[in-house]
Write a protein that holds these residues in place. Structure first.
Motif, short mmCIF file in Angstrom:
data_model
loop_
_atom_site.label_atom_id
_atom_site.label_comp_id
_atom_site.label_asym_id
_atom_site.label_seq_id
_atom_site.Cartn_x
_atom_site.Cartn_y
_atom_site.Cartn_z
N LEU A 1 0.82 -1.22 0.00
CA LEU A 1 0.00 0.00 0.00
C LEU A 1 0.85 1.26 0.00
O LEU A 1 0.31 2.37 -0.02
N GLY A 2 2.18 1.12 0.07
CA GLY A 2 3.04 2.28 0.13
C GLY A 2 2.99 2.93 1.51
O GLY A 2 2.38 2.43 2.44
N PHE A 3 3.64 4.09 1.63
CA PHE A 3 3.65 4.82 2.90
C PHE A 3 2.37 5.63 3.02
O PHE A 3 1.96 6.33 2.08
N VAL A 4 1.73 5.56 4.17
CA VAL A 4 0.52 6.32 4.45
C VAL A 4 0.61 6.89 5.85
O VAL A 4 1.30 6.36 6.72
N GLY A 5 -0.09 8.02 6.04
CA GLY A 5 -0.14 8.63 7.35
C GLY A 5 -1.48 8.40 8.00
O GLY A 5 -2.39 7.78 7.43
N ARG A 6 -1.62 8.93 9.20
CA ARG A 6 -2.89 8.79 9.91
C ARG A 6 -3.99 9.55 9.16
O ARG A 6 -3.74 10.59 8.56
N GLY A 7 -5.20 8.99 9.24
CA GLY A 7 -6.33 9.62 8.58
C GLY A 7 -6.54 9.15 7.16
O GLY A 7 -7.47 9.57 6.49
N THR A 8 -5.64 8.28 6.67
CA THR A 8 -5.74 7.81 5.28
C THR A 8 -6.59 6.55 5.18
O THR A 8 -7.39 6.41 4.24
N MET A 9 -6.43 5.64 6.12
CA MET A 9 -7.13 4.37 6.09
C MET A 9 -8.33 4.40 7.05
O MET A 9 -8.43 5.26 7.92
N VAL A 10 -9.23 3.43 6.88
CA VAL A 10 -10.35 3.32 7.81
C VAL A 10 -9.78 3.00 9.19
O VAL A 10 -8.72 2.39 9.34
N LYS A 11 -10.51 3.39 10.25
CA LYS A 11 -9.95 3.38 11.60
C LYS A 11 -9.50 1.99 12.08
O LYS A 11 -8.38 1.87 12.62
N PRO A 12 -10.29 0.92 11.94
CA PRO A 12 -9.80 -0.38 12.43
C PRO A 12 -8.49 -0.80 11.77
O PRO A 12 -7.59 -1.34 12.43
N PHE A 13 -8.37 -0.55 10.46
CA PHE A 13 -7.15 -0.89 9.73
C PHE A 13 -5.99 -0.05 10.25
O PHE A 13 -4.89 -0.55 10.51
N GLU A 14 -6.22 1.27 10.40
CA GLU A 14 -5.17 2.17 10.86
C GLU A 14 -4.71 1.80 12.27
O GLU A 14 -3.51 1.79 12.56
N ASP A 15 -5.66 1.53 13.16
CA ASP A 15 -5.30 1.16 14.54
C ASP A 15 -4.43 -0.09 14.55
O ASP A 15 -3.44 -0.17 15.30
N ALA A 16 -4.78 -1.07 13.73
CA ALA A 16 -3.99 -2.30 13.67
C ALA A 16 -2.60 -2.03 13.12
O ALA A 16 -1.60 -2.58 13.61
N MET A 17 -2.50 -1.20 12.09
CA MET A 17 -1.21 -0.91 11.47
C MET A 17 -0.29 -0.19 12.46
O MET A 17 0.91 -0.51 12.56
N TYR A 18 -0.83 0.80 13.20
CA TYR A 18 0.00 1.54 14.15
C TYR A 18 0.26 0.77 15.45
O TYR A 18 1.10 1.18 16.25
N ALA A 19 -0.44 -0.33 15.65
CA ALA A 19 -0.18 -1.16 16.83
C ALA A 19 1.02 -2.07 16.62
O ALA A 19 1.59 -2.59 17.59
N LEU A 20 1.42 -2.28 15.37
CA LEU A 20 2.57 -3.13 15.08
C LEU A 20 3.86 -2.40 15.46
O LEU A 20 3.99 -1.19 15.24
N ALA A 21 4.81 -3.12 16.00
CA ALA A 21 5.98 -2.48 16.60
C ALA A 21 7.14 -2.29 15.65
O ALA A 21 7.85 -1.29 15.70
N LYS A 22 7.37 -3.26 14.75
CA LYS A 22 8.58 -3.19 13.92
C LYS A 22 8.31 -3.81 12.56
O LYS A 22 7.30 -4.50 12.35
N ASP A 23 9.26 -3.55 11.63
CA ASP A 23 9.15 -4.11 10.28
C ASP A 23 8.98 -5.62 10.35
O ASP A 23 9.68 -6.31 11.11
N GLY A 24 8.06 -6.13 9.54
CA GLY A 24 7.85 -7.57 9.45
C GLY A 24 6.75 -8.08 10.36
O GLY A 24 6.31 -9.23 10.19
N ASP A 25 6.32 -7.28 11.34
CA ASP A 25 5.24 -7.72 12.22
C ASP A 25 3.94 -7.89 11.42
O ASP A 25 3.66 -7.10 10.50
N ILE A 26 3.16 -8.89 11.77
CA ILE A 26 1.90 -9.17 11.10
C ILE A 26 0.78 -9.09 12.13
O ILE A 26 0.89 -9.63 13.24
N SER A 27 -0.30 -8.43 11.77
CA SER A 27 -1.42 -8.22 12.69
C SER A 27 -2.30 -9.47 12.78
O SER A 27 -2.16 -10.41 11.98
N ASP A 28 -3.22 -9.44 13.74
CA ASP A 28 -4.31 -10.41 13.74
C ASP A 28 -5.27 -10.06 12.61
O ASP A 28 -5.11 -9.05 11.91
N VAL A 29 -6.31 -10.86 12.42
CA VAL A 29 -7.32 -10.55 11.40
C VAL A 29 -8.07 -9.28 11.83
O VAL A 29 -8.50 -9.17 12.99
N VAL A 30 -8.17 -8.32 10.91
CA VAL A 30 -8.80 -7.02 11.19
C VAL A 30 -10.10 -6.93 10.40
O VAL A 30 -10.10 -7.10 9.17
#
Length: 645
Positions: free
Chosen positions: A332-361
């Motif tokens: 998806l390239g680089f995106v800032g806050r306010g670009t994605m829908v909130k559940p997706f954004e919250d999950a993305m910013y909850a990840l700590a480092k490169d390579g981390d994978i979220s739970d199902v959102v």
């Protein structure tokens, strides 16, 4: 007809824009409500006046906007004279007429359409966004304020523009071009003719011209305008400009640092994250069983990715149902806050480092698996990086303040000490500049940005009193934050050069004219003979031309070649080329290329229908003007016109 369409299509498009949008580009909706004393009326529309002052303002606004748009290529003469004023007045009249018709037809625009249109304007779309994705109110207000508008004024302007588009679209959109006519027009456009040229040059006839003093004097008397010296003057001028003042302003380190601190938000870039995702689509209103199945599939994929995270891109390409990112491995390239829908954004910013994978959102689009692939931390540009930019801004602000303080004093001094510009130059530390051959009309040789090309300054400079007494003009505003005063140092009235002084030039011009006339007469005689004999003797090589391929023929010659009757070949056409002589053209063959393919036919149909729609729209506007009892008054400098008077 197609010649006209082809040769004038771009002009027609320009005219359409001028007809439909002048009120929004140049003047603003508020101009419709201004009324002045009837003794200063330029026109009336249904009894409502357009004042001379309103016309003057419109001409000035157009001129200034064109100056800004065209830069060095701007020519102030575009807005000089009665014809230019009449064109602007016609636009003002049309604004009134269209405004009345929009109101009569009760054309309105919904709030949703208004918001959508405003949000799509590039300058507004690029403004900073709030957390919910809406435009930042402060930035929006600042943008409008810079244009001298409030949100209510801008909304009204945009509503009117959209309503006017409804009116024009309803008319121009009805244009229709029958297929048989279209094919006929295209056949005419594409027809090819094999042509040979025979040119009779004036230089071949100069020796035959008989010259005597009587003939030269007669020619001189008939063409005195060619030997006249226009009115001109040597001029001094003095300019007080905020731009010039800016270069002299000093900015202290404390001022610079304070300005930087107050503008930190401009130089701050919020944290951005790069992510990839896999979407298993399921609409929010889909049956529960369908959404559950999508969720289970996403959870199964996640379990596999936990074991083999390096396969994320391959799985995304194979399984993701997001058409925009699947082919790119979910990136998806680089995106800032306010670009994605909130559940997706919250999950993305909850990840700590490169390579981390979220739970199902879960979102309204379905179920996502998000992988973090990059982090750009928030940063603020240091003062050293933005110092040149801030210094320039501060200098400009200080110069604008200083200019405001000096403007009145400058104007008073050039008026009170009107016999010289030197006192004002000394007081304000300015340089008196000079120019030769200044005329009442702008002179391109001086440069488009030269203040002596400003129409208002020229009118003041060539005022009878300024010419006679060589006084300073008033301080004239020739641009934003720029005042200029000028004075005539030496004045030469318009004159005609004496015959004895220009006799050699008169002789040259006379011989050229007579030689061209002899070439024309000889050419016409040759044309008559060739139409009888059909001979090709003396003609040049064959060239294949069409209405879209001139092959070096002048527009006048091409028109003659394509108009000549080819029912019997060879056919001949003669063209008087003036100083270039006389040309005879021999059409030896006519051919028709293959018919255009369906795609070309459709494109041509759209172009021609568009021009036809514009013609219908123009006729519609003329009908509205006739119904609206338009009267152009003598005080506007033009003759009375209009219908229904």
């Amino acid at each position: 007809m197609l010649d006209f369409v082809r040769n004038n299509r771009r002009l027609m498009l320009l005219l359409l824009l001028v007809i439909i949008f002048p009120s929004f580009v140049f003047f603003g909706v508020e101009s419709y409500s201004r009324f002045m004393d009837s003794s200063h009326d330029a026109a009336k529309v249904d009894g409502r006046t357009i004042s001379v002052q309103e016309l003057d303002n419109a001409v000035r606004d157009q001129s200034e906007r064109m100056r800004e748009a065209l830069g060095a290529s701007y020519d102030a003469r575009m807005f000089e004279g009665p014809e230019a004023r009449k064109q602007v007045l016609d636009q003002l009249v049309l604004q009134r007429v269209v405004s009345d018709e929009v109101a009569r037809e009760n054309l309105t625009v919904s709030n949703a359409r208004l918001v959508e249109t405003i949000s799509s304007i590039p300058a507004i779309a690029q403004l900073p966004k709030k957390a919910d994705g809406s435009i930042d109110d402060k930035a929006y207000l600042q943008l409008l304020a810079a244009q001298g508008m409030t949100p209510d004024q801008f909304d009204a302007r945009m509503r009117f523009e959209l309503a006017t588009q409804q009116l024009s679209g309803a008319v121009s959109g009805t244009a229709f071009m029958p297929k048989s006519l279209l094919e006929r027009l295209l056949a005419i456009r594409d027809q090819q003719r094999d042509v040979q040229a025979l040119l009779l040059k004036p230089s071949d006839y100069t020796a035959k011209v008989k010259v005597d003093d009587a003939a030269l004097k007669t020619y001189y008397e008939a063409h005195q305008g060619d030997y006249s010296v226009p009115e001109h003057a040597k001029v001094q001028y003095l300019a007080l400009s905020a731009d010039a003042l800016a270069a002299a302003q000093q900015v202290s380190p404390d001022e610079l640092n304070s300005y930087y601190q107050s503008n930190l938000a401009r130089f701050r870039t919020d944290e951005q994250r790069r992510a990839s995702h896999i979407l298993i689509a399921a609409a929010k209103d889909a049956p529960a069983a369908q959404r559950q199945a999508a969720k289970e599939k996403a959870e199964k994929l996640l379990a596999e990715l936990r074991k083999h995270p390096d396969t994320f891109a391959d799985v995304a390409r194979k399984e993701s149902q997001d058409p925009g990112s699947a082919a790119k491995g979910g990136d998806l390239g680089f995106v800032g806050r306010g670009t994605m829908v909130k559940p997706f954004e919250d999950a993305m910013y909850a990840l700590a480092k490169d390579g981390d994978i979220s739970d199902v959102v879960e979102t309204d689009y379905g179920y996502h698996i998000v992988k973090l692939t990059g982090i750009k931390p928030a940063e603020t540009k240091p003062l050293d990086v933005v110092k040149p930019e801030l210094e320039a801004e501060l200098r400009k602000q200080l110069a604008a303040k200083k200019y405001a303080e000096m403007a009145d004093a400058f104007g008073n001094m050039v008026y009170e000490q009107s016999d010289s510009l030197k006192p004002a130059a000394d007081k304000f530390h300015l340089t008196v500049q000079s120019a030769d051959n200044v005329t009442r009309q702008p002179n391109p040789a001086l440069g488009a940005s030269n203040p002596l090309n400003n129409d208002k300054l020229l009118k003041a400079l060539f005022n009878d009193d300024a010419i006679k007494n060589k006084r300073n003009t008033e301080a004239v505003q020739v641009g934003p934050n720029t005042l200029v005063s000028a004075r005539i140092v030496d004045y030469q009235a318009a004159s005609v050069r004496k015959f004895d002084d220009v006799q050699a030039k008169v002789r040259e011009d006379y011989i050229a004219q007579q030689a061209a006339e002899l070439a024309r007469k000889d050419g016409e005689a040759r044309l008559a003979e060739l139409r009888k004999s059909g001979s090709a003797e003396g003609f040049g090589a064959l060239a294949t031309v069409s209405r879209t391929k001139a092959e070096g023929l002048s527009p006048k010659a091409l028109e003659a070649v394509m108009r000549v009757d080819t029912s019997k070949l060879p056919a001949f056409a003669g063209v008087d080329l003036g100083p270039q002589g006389y040309a005879v053209y021999r059409v030896a063959k006519v051919s028709q290329p293959a018919k255009p393919d369906p795609a070309q036919l459709q494109a041509a149909a759209q172009q021609i229908a568009q021009v036809a729609g514009q013609a219908e729209l123009g006729a519609y506007y003329e009908a509205l003007k006739a119904r609206s009892k338009v009267k152009v008054l003598h005080s506007a400098g033009t003759q009375e016109q209009g219908a229904g008077n």
